[in-house]
Design a protein around this motif. Structure first.
Motif, PDB file in Angstrom:
ATOM      1  N   GLU A  92       8.478  14.986   5.822  1.00 33.89           N
ATOM      2  CA  GLU A  92       8.230  15.165   4.394  1.00 33.89           C
ATOM      3  C   GLU A  92       8.473  13.863   3.626  1.00 33.89           C
ATOM      4  O   GLU A  92       7.651  13.457   2.780  1.00 33.89           O
ATOM      5  CB  GLU A  92       9.136  16.266   3.851  1.00 33.89           C
ATOM      6  CG  GLU A  92       8.983  16.521   2.361  1.00 33.89           C
ATOM      7  CD  GLU A  92       9.973  17.549   1.831  1.00 33.89           C
ATOM      8  OE1 GLU A  92      10.049  17.720   0.601  1.00 33.89           O
ATOM      9  OE2 GLU A  92      10.679  18.177   2.656  1.00 33.89           O
ATOM     10  N   LEU A  93       9.582  13.201   3.913  1.00 31.12           N
ATOM     11  CA  LEU A  93       9.901  11.956   3.221  1.00 31.12           C
ATOM     12  C   LEU A  93       8.927  10.839   3.587  1.00 31.12           C
ATOM     13  O   LEU A  93       8.497  10.060   2.724  1.00 31.12           O
ATOM     14  CB  LEU A  93      11.338  11.534   3.540  1.00 31.12           C
ATOM     15  CG  LEU A  93      12.442  12.458   3.006  1.00 31.12           C
ATOM     16  CD1 LEU A  93      13.812  12.019   3.531  1.00 31.12           C
ATOM     17  CD2 LEU A  93      12.447  12.477   1.485  1.00 31.12           C
ATOM     18  N   THR A 108       5.424   6.762  -2.884  1.00 32.66           N
ATOM     19  CA  THR A 108       6.714   7.101  -3.501  1.00 32.66           C
ATOM     20  C   THR A 108       7.799   6.147  -3.001  1.00 32.66           C
ATOM     21  O   THR A 108       7.925   5.910  -1.802  1.00 32.66           O
ATOM     22  CB  THR A 108       7.121   8.542  -3.160  1.00 32.66           C
ATOM     23  OG1 THR A 108       6.096   9.434  -3.597  1.00 32.66           O
ATOM     24  CG2 THR A 108       8.437   8.913  -3.817  1.00 32.66           C
ATOM     25  N   ASN A 109       8.580   5.610  -3.910  1.00 32.27           N
ATOM     26  CA  ASN A 109       9.730   4.784  -3.537  1.00 32.27           C
ATOM     27  C   ASN A 109      10.970   5.674  -3.434  1.00 32.27           C
ATOM     28  O   ASN A 109      11.275   6.421  -4.359  1.00 32.27           O
ATOM     29  CB  ASN A 109       9.972   3.687  -4.575  1.00 32.27           C
ATOM     30  CG  ASN A 109       8.885   2.639  -4.551  1.00 32.27           C
ATOM     31  OD1 ASN A 109       8.478   2.176  -3.490  1.00 32.27           O
ATOM     32  ND2 ASN A 109       8.383   2.261  -5.730  1.00 32.27           N
ATOM     33  N   ALA A 141       0.818  -1.228   0.000  1.00 32.82           N
ATOM     34  CA  ALA A 141       0.000   0.000   0.000  1.00 32.82           C
ATOM     35  C   ALA A 141       0.843   1.265   0.000  1.00 32.82           C
ATOM     36  O   ALA A 141       0.373   2.337  -0.406  1.00 32.82           O
ATOM     37  CB  ALA A 141      -0.937  -0.009   1.201  1.00 32.82           C
ATOM     38  N   THR A 142       2.078   1.167   0.464  1.00 34.54           N
ATOM     39  CA  THR A 142       2.940   2.345   0.542  1.00 34.54           C
ATOM     40  C   THR A 142       4.149   2.179  -0.369  1.00 34.54           C
ATOM     41  O   THR A 142       4.353   1.123  -0.979  1.00 34.54           O
ATOM     42  CB  THR A 142       3.450   2.554   1.978  1.00 34.54           C
ATOM     43  OG1 THR A 142       4.378   1.499   2.300  1.00 34.54           O
ATOM     44  CG2 THR A 142       2.303   2.540   2.975  1.00 34.54           C
ATOM     45  N   GLY A 143       4.955   3.224  -0.430  1.00 31.26           N
ATOM     46  CA  GLY A 143       6.238   3.099  -1.101  1.00 31.26           C
ATOM     47  C   GLY A 143       7.215   2.365  -0.200  1.00 31.26           C
ATOM     48  O   GLY A 143       6.866   1.952   0.910  1.00 31.26           O
ATOM     49  N   THR A 144       8.443   2.199  -0.663  1.00 29.87           N
ATOM     50  CA  THR A 144       9.486   1.502   0.105  1.00 29.87           C
ATOM     51  C   THR A 144      10.692   2.408   0.263  1.00 29.87           C
ATOM     52  O   THR A 144      11.081   3.113  -0.675  1.00 29.87           O
ATOM     53  CB  THR A 144       9.914   0.205  -0.607  1.00 29.87           C
ATOM     54  OG1 THR A 144       8.795  -0.693  -0.671  1.00 29.87           O
ATOM     55  CG2 THR A 144      11.060  -0.491   0.136  1.00 29.87           C
ATOM     56  N   LEU A 145      11.269   2.383   1.466  1.00 25.04           N
ATOM     57  CA  LEU A 145      12.533   3.083   1.696  1.00 25.04           C
ATOM     58  C   LEU A 145      13.668   2.089   1.491  1.00 25.04           C
ATOM     59  O   LEU A 145      13.757   1.085   2.197  1.00 25.04           O
ATOM     60  CB  LEU A 145      12.600   3.660   3.112  1.00 25.04           C
ATOM     61  CG  LEU A 145      13.951   4.280   3.487  1.00 25.04           C
ATOM     62  CD1 LEU A 145      14.213   5.540   2.660  1.00 25.04           C
ATOM     63  CD2 LEU A 145      14.018   4.599   4.983  1.00 25.04           C
ATOM     64  N   VAL A 168      13.970   3.911  -8.431  1.00 25.58           N
ATOM     65  CA  VAL A 168      13.167   4.594  -7.408  1.00 25.58           C
ATOM     66  C   VAL A 168      12.698   5.952  -7.944  1.00 25.58           C
ATOM     67  O   VAL A 168      13.193   6.442  -8.956  1.00 25.58           O
ATOM     68  CB  VAL A 168      13.957   4.803  -6.087  1.00 25.58           C
ATOM     69  CG1 VAL A 168      14.230   3.464  -5.417  1.00 25.58           C
ATOM     70  CG2 VAL A 168      15.241   5.586  -6.340  1.00 25.58           C
ATOM     71  N   ASP A 169      11.755   6.550  -7.230  1.00 23.76           N
ATOM     72  CA  ASP A 169      11.215   7.844  -7.650  1.00 23.76           C
ATOM     73  C   ASP A 169      12.059   9.012  -7.164  1.00 23.76           C
ATOM     74  O   ASP A 169      12.042  10.099  -7.767  1.00 23.76           O
ATOM     75  CB  ASP A 169       9.786   8.003  -7.094  1.00 23.76           C
ATOM     76  CG  ASP A 169       8.874   6.872  -7.523  1.00 23.76           C
ATOM     77  OD1 ASP A 169       8.710   6.688  -8.740  1.00 23.76           O
ATOM     78  OD2 ASP A 169       8.354   6.163  -6.642  1.00 23.76           O
ATOM     79  N   LEU A 170      12.798   8.785  -6.064  1.00 21.54           N
ATOM     80  CA  LEU A 170      13.519   9.888  -5.447  1.00 21.54           C
ATOM     81  C   LEU A 170      14.714   9.349  -4.660  1.00 21.54           C
ATOM     82  O   LEU A 170      14.639   8.269  -4.062  1.00 21.54           O
ATOM     83  CB  LEU A 170      12.579  10.647  -4.500  1.00 21.54           C
ATOM     84  CG  LEU A 170      13.084  11.933  -3.835  1.00 21.54           C
ATOM     85  CD1 LEU A 170      13.340  13.014  -4.882  1.00 21.54           C
ATOM     86  CD2 LEU A 170      12.062  12.411  -2.807  1.00 21.54           C
ATOM     87  N   ILE A 171      15.810  10.099  -4.654  1.00 23.62           N
ATOM     88  CA  ILE A 171      16.998   9.738  -3.873  1.00 23.62           C
ATOM     89  C   ILE A 171      17.219  10.807  -2.807  1.00 23.62           C
ATOM     90  O   ILE A 171      17.376  11.986  -3.126  1.00 23.62           O
ATOM     91  CB  ILE A 171      18.254   9.631  -4.756  1.00 23.62           C
ATOM     92  CG1 ILE A 171      18.067   8.549  -5.820  1.00 23.62           C
ATOM     93  CG2 ILE A 171      19.492   9.318  -3.903  1.00 23.62           C
ATOM     94  CD1 ILE A 171      19.186   8.506  -6.862  1.00 23.62           C
ATOM     95  N   ALA A 172      17.216  10.394  -1.540  1.00 25.70           N
ATOM     96  CA  ALA A 172      17.499  11.300  -0.426  1.00 25.70           C
ATOM     97  C   ALA A 172      18.991  11.225  -0.134  1.00 25.70           C
ATOM     98  O   ALA A 172      19.486  10.196   0.336  1.00 25.70           O
ATOM     99  CB  ALA A 172      16.679  10.907   0.801  1.00 25.70           C
TER     100      ALA A 172
END
Length: 291
Positions: A78-79, A87-88, A12-16, A40-44
């Motif tokens: 936020e993340l 969002t992954n 149901a959610t994205g994955t870290l 992934v959709d975003l890199i922190a």
């Protein structure tokens, strides 16, 4: 109790994803790490400029967002919000494993609290890389990381580590190395074996093996450059005392401990415990007192 199935379908959610990056040699990047960063959709990133060099090298075009110790408070919510919405996200530090010496741990805790899967990838780690080549006992070991920068607090931290028998692992910056070694000599004793591991996986990789006093002399006489892993032998006094029982007198054992920096009363107490003797008897023997 909470159960996480990292690769369950219909999540149901994205994955870290916790993605390790090379500690020096770009060839140590794994195929899986590259694939995750691409998909992934975003890199922190701890430092987006530093990470961009890595992304350019592997032709990765994924968007970055900064995530470091100075913006943790606002960035974690936020993340997590993005992850909950599907969002992954991959989290990376400047070098090595995320969550070690960076704010990643706070994000991991928040994800677990919000039922967001946290998937770790294996990869480069400076502490373990240094440990296996150090020549000191690889297990058990105690990873400390960076000591406090304030001299008084650093001394207090080291004093608490004195009795530990495990091999000790520290990280240290070049401009603080000499002061840290000086404190280690004062608190652990100059004879404690240690290894300085410099510039791991890079062109100028170097291992300096000796006792703490020898390593302090080296740091005082040479230009200190590069990031260091400092590995220090655990406290072996009790084992060495036990080994010396058959051939060393009670008086000599106490004197030997005192020569390493132990206080007389503590040395007497240790010898009495190891030999199964009364503390008063050892005290009298050492000070040549008659009953």
């Amino acid at each position: 109790m909470q159960s996480q199935k990292s690769f369950a379908k219909n999540q149901a959610t994205g994955t870290l994803y916790l993605v390790p990056t090379p500690i020096g040699n770009l060839g140590d990047m794994t195929f899986r790490s590259v694939e995750i960063l691409k998909t992934v959709d975003l890199i922190a990133s701890e430092d987006t400029r530093n990470t961009q060099k890595l992304l350019n090298h592997f032709e990765i075009e994924t968007r970055q967002i900064s995530f470091h110790e100075y913006n943790t408070r606002e960035r974690v919510p936020e993340l997590v919000s993005k992850l909950v919405q599907g969002t992954n996200i991959a989290q990376v530090s400047d070098a090595g494993m995320p969550s070690i010496s960076d704010p990643g741990h706070d994000l991991v805790v928040a994800c677990i609290k919000n039922q967001v899967p946290v998937v770790p990838l294996p990869g480069a780690n400076a502490g373990l890389t240094a440990l296996i080549a150090s020549g000191l006992s690889p297990q058990p070991f105690y990873f400390f990381g960076f000591l406090n920068r304030k001299p008084a607090e650093q001394k207090r931290q080291l004093e608490k580590l004195v009795p530990k028998k495990e091999t000790l692992l520290f990280y240290e910056a070049p401009h603080r190395l000499k002061k840290t070694l000086k404190n280690m000599v004062a608190i652990f004793g100059g004879e404690r074996q240690a290894v300085l591991c410099r510039e791991l996986t890079k062109k100028f990789e170097e291992f300096l093996r000796g006792n703490l006093q020898e390593l302090l002399t080296w740091a005082s006489d040479n230009e200190v450059r590069g990031e260091f892993v400092v590995i220090v032998e655990g406290n072996q006094q009790e084992e060495r005392l036990t080994e010396s029982l058959p051939e060393m007198s009670v008086e000599d054992q106490v004197a030997n401990l005192i020569s390493t920096g132990e206080k007389p009363n503590d040395a007497i107490k240790q010898v009495a415990k190891l030999r199964g003797l009364k503390k008063q008897d050892v005290y009298n023997n050492y000070h040549h007192l008659k009953e």
